[in-house]
Design a protein around this motif. Structure first.
Motif, PDB file in Angstrom:
ATOM      1  N   ALA A   5      -0.948 -44.504-122.993  1.00 13.22           N
ATOM      2  CA  ALA A   5      -0.375 -43.163-122.956  1.00 13.22           C
ATOM      3  C   ALA A   5      -0.253 -42.609-121.541  1.00 13.22           C
ATOM      4  O   ALA A   5       0.560 -41.722-121.277  1.00 13.22           O
ATOM      5  N   GLY A   6      -1.084 -43.116-120.604  1.00  9.17           N
ATOM      6  CA  GLY A   6      -1.018 -42.627-119.230  1.00  9.17           C
ATOM      7  C   GLY A   6      -1.693 -41.280-119.041  1.00  9.17           C
ATOM      8  O   GLY A   6      -1.407 -40.576-118.075  1.00  9.17           O
ATOM      9  N   ARG A   7      -2.623 -40.922-119.918  1.00  5.92           N
ATOM     10  CA  ARG A   7      -3.333 -39.643-119.790  1.00  5.92           C
ATOM     11  C   ARG A   7      -4.522 -39.800-118.848  1.00  5.92           C
ATOM     12  O   ARG A   7      -5.276 -40.759-118.945  1.00  5.92           O
ATOM     13  N   ARG A   8      -4.663 -38.845-117.929  1.00  4.81           N
ATOM     14  CA  ARG A   8      -5.785 -38.911-116.993  1.00  4.81           C
ATOM     15  C   ARG A   8      -7.081 -38.578-117.720  1.00  4.81           C
ATOM     16  O   ARG A   8      -7.219 -37.519-118.323  1.00  4.81           O
ATOM     17  N   LEU A   9      -8.038 -39.499-117.629  1.00  7.79           N
ATOM     18  CA  LEU A   9      -9.313 -39.342-118.306  1.00  7.79           C
ATOM     19  C   LEU A   9     -10.372 -38.714-117.414  1.00  7.79           C
ATOM     20  O   LEU A   9     -11.200 -37.936-117.875  1.00  7.79           O
TER      21      LEU A   9
ATOM     22  N   ASP B 219      -5.489 -39.297-101.139  1.00 11.97           N
ATOM     23  CA  ASP B 219      -5.796 -37.889-101.404  1.00 11.97           C
ATOM     24  C   ASP B 219      -7.293 -37.666-101.612  1.00 11.97           C
ATOM     25  O   ASP B 219      -7.714 -36.631-102.120  1.00 11.97           O
ATOM     26  N   ASN B 220      -8.112 -38.660-101.214  1.00  9.50           N
ATOM     27  CA  ASN B 220      -9.577 -38.574-101.299  1.00  9.50           C
ATOM     28  C   ASN B 220     -10.086 -38.606-102.734  1.00  9.50           C
ATOM     29  O   ASN B 220     -11.107 -37.981-103.052  1.00  9.50           O
ATOM     30  N   SER B 221      -9.387 -39.361-103.582  1.00  7.06           N
ATOM     31  CA  SER B 221      -9.854 -39.447-104.963  1.00  7.06           C
ATOM     32  C   SER B 221      -9.538 -40.807-105.555  1.00  7.06           C
ATOM     33  O   SER B 221      -8.666 -41.531-105.083  1.00  7.06           O
ATOM     34  N   ALA B 222     -10.278 -41.131-106.602  1.00 10.89           N
ATOM     35  CA  ALA B 222      -9.917 -42.213-107.518  1.00 10.89           C
ATOM     36  C   ALA B 222      -9.733 -41.565-108.884  1.00 10.89           C
ATOM     37  O   ALA B 222     -10.369 -40.546-109.190  1.00 10.89           O
ATOM     38  N   GLN B 223      -8.857 -42.142-109.705  1.00  6.66           N
ATOM     39  CA  GLN B 223      -8.585 -41.547-111.011  1.00  6.66           C
ATOM     40  C   GLN B 223      -8.528 -42.635-112.075  1.00  6.66           C
ATOM     41  O   GLN B 223      -8.052 -43.749-111.826  1.00  6.66           O
ATOM     42  N   LEU B 224      -9.027 -42.283-113.267  1.00 11.95           N
ATOM     43  CA  LEU B 224      -9.063 -43.200-114.396  1.00 11.95           C
ATOM     44  C   LEU B 224      -8.094 -42.693-115.456  1.00 11.95           C
ATOM     45  O   LEU B 224      -8.136 -41.521-115.842  1.00 11.95           O
ATOM     46  N   TRP B 225      -7.219 -43.607-115.916  1.00 11.46           N
ATOM     47  CA  TRP B 225      -6.143 -43.239-116.827  1.00 11.46           C
ATOM     48  C   TRP B 225      -6.279 -44.008-118.140  1.00 11.46           C
ATOM     49  O   TRP B 225      -6.585 -45.204-118.136  1.00 11.46           O
ATOM     50  N   GLY B 226      -6.011 -43.327-119.262  1.00  8.24           N
ATOM     51  CA  GLY B 226      -5.991 -43.990-120.551  1.00  8.24           C
ATOM     52  C   GLY B 226      -4.673 -44.693-120.776  1.00  8.24           C
ATOM     53  O   GLY B 226      -3.606 -44.154-120.446  1.00  8.24           O
TER      54      GLY B 226
ATOM     55  N   THR C 135      -7.756 -48.918-119.915  1.00  5.80           N
ATOM     56  CA  THR C 135      -7.711 -47.957-118.822  1.00  5.80           C
ATOM     57  C   THR C 135      -7.096 -48.591-117.579  1.00  5.80           C
ATOM     58  O   THR C 135      -7.022 -49.814-117.439  1.00  5.80           O
ATOM     59  N   LEU C 136      -6.655 -47.708-116.675  1.00  7.92           N
ATOM     60  CA  LEU C 136      -6.154 -48.097-115.359  1.00  7.92           C
ATOM     61  C   LEU C 136      -6.884 -47.260-114.329  1.00  7.92           C
ATOM     62  O   LEU C 136      -7.014 -46.037-114.489  1.00  7.92           O
TER      63      LEU C 136
ATOM     64  N   GLY D 146      -0.899 -36.847-111.010  1.00  8.94           N
ATOM     65  CA  GLY D 146      -2.270 -36.461-110.704  1.00  8.94           C
ATOM     66  C   GLY D 146      -2.635 -36.650-109.246  1.00  8.94           C
ATOM     67  O   GLY D 146      -3.245 -35.776-108.634  1.00  8.94           O
ATOM     68  N   HIS D 147      -2.270 -37.775-108.656  1.00 13.94           N
ATOM     69  CA  HIS D 147      -2.575 -38.003-107.243  1.00 13.94           C
ATOM     70  C   HIS D 147      -1.645 -37.172-106.353  1.00 13.94           C
ATOM     71  O   HIS D 147      -0.472 -36.957-106.680  1.00 13.94           O
TER      72      HIS D 147
END
Length: 349
Positions: free
Chosen positions: A248-252, A238-245, A231-232, A215-216
């Motif tokens: 499973a490692g799925r991007r939320l 890359d100018n973002s933050a991301q939340l992962w489940g 979550t993680l 994702g990043h």
């Protein structure tokens, strides 16, 4: 492979150091925005390099280029104590979940555990964690506080017992220097990011890679699990933050378009995300929808290198470094200027 200079530019906070004297008090501010109390701490402590808030939000720790650590009262800005922690620059610093211990990471190839409530006895840490072959760039407690993880320029992450200081396991070598590491609350999962843009989840018990998080598009420079390990949260150049489940490692959700994100935090109830950027913008987000709820823009554009919520989520904690050059660079430039002046004044041959 990352050079040492590239690694220094990448790990943690990039930028903005103050040339103020070491005895000068930092700036502090408290105000209320919507239903949140906001506390801001601006380091003016010389060569501050990294920063972390205690869980309840009353104390902030700063790590410095000369290897020292300083603890401050967030409200008054008064220094609580200072001590020499490492032989080289402190690259990372964090509190345990009780606020009782500090974990530091350094370019001297070691990490160390310290009491956060008392001065070091004879200047010694509770445990010094040695065994890496390169700079220790990132270090983090698990939420149970009985283990920590360290990541290094030697491309390896290691897990340690906090009671004995014993190394528990080394994870397989990566293809590039590590930039950020995190350990899940139950100690079952580890997260690593490296300078080749890889982001991986590991089974701690077996040391086997579970999956890569896709994702990043840039280096991931901060990461943390939620208290329940559901979550993680990661932040990136890359100018973002991301939340992962998890697991499973799925991007939320993705939080984008805000600048170079140096730090990020998840509220205790998991409903809010807080980000801080190199450009001096802190933003509170709705974790479910990804919508920005509130912005806090630093007037000087000083980078937010540490952001956090306090233990009950009622306070937003913002830590920035005042822009300027570190003292050792200023002194070197002054000496170079003096040398040039002397050479110009000497008769030519």
């Amino acid at each position: 492979l990352l050079s040492l200079s590239a690694l220094l530019a990448a790990c943690a906070v990039h930028a903005a150091l103050s040339a103020a004297t070491c005895d000068e008090a930092p700036l502090t501010a408290s105000f209320r925005a919507s239903n949140l109390d906001v506390r801001k701490f601006i380091a003016e402590t010389g060569d501050a390099r990294c920063m972390a808030f205690s869980p309840e939000g009353g104390v902030v720790a700063t790590g410095h280029w000369n290897g020292s650590v300083k603890l401050w009262n967030v409200v008054t800005g008064r220094r609580i104590r200072a001590f020499k922690a490492h032989a080289s620059v402190v690259l990372g610093i964090s509190f345990d979940n009780a606020g009782a211990r500090l974990l530091t990471a350094s370019a001297d190839k070691s990490a160390a555990l310290w009491s956060a409530t008392a001065a070091p006895k004879e200047g010694l840490p509770l445990h010094r964690l040695e065994g890496h072959g390169g700079w220790v760039v990132s270090a983090a407690f698990g939420h149970g506080d009985d283990a920590v993880i360290t990541g290094s320029g030697d491309k390896i992450a290691k897990l340690w017992n906090t009671s004995s200081g014993e190394m528990l396991r080394s994870l397989p070598e990566h293809n590039a220097a590590l930039l950020s590491v995190a350990l899940s609350p139950d100690g079952r999962l580890a997260f690593t990011s490296a300078g080749d843009n890889s982001t991986r989840l590991w089974d701690v018990a077996t040391g086997l890679e579970q999956r890569q998080l896709k994702g990043h598009r840039g280096w991931v420079v901060s990461s943390s699990f939620s208290p329940a390990a559901e979550t993680l949260l990661t932040s990136s150049h890359d100018n973002s933050a991301q939340l992962w489940g998890m697991p499973a490692g799925r991007r939320l959700q993705s939080f984008e378009g805000i600048g170079d994100v140096l730090s990020a935090a998840l509220s205790p109830d998991g409903r809010l995300v807080l980000t801080g950027t190199r450009e001096g913008l802190a933003t509170v987000w709705d974790a479910d929808t990804g919508a920005p709820l509130r912005n806090f823009k630093d007037r000087r554009g000083d980078p937010y290198i540490a952001v956090a919520f306090n233990g009950d989520g009622s306070k937003v904690l913002l830590g920035s470094l005042k822009k300027g050059k570190p003292r050792h660079m200023v002194e070197a430039e002054e000496e170079h200027t003096k040398c040039e002046a002397r050479c110009a004044a000497e008769p030519q041959g």
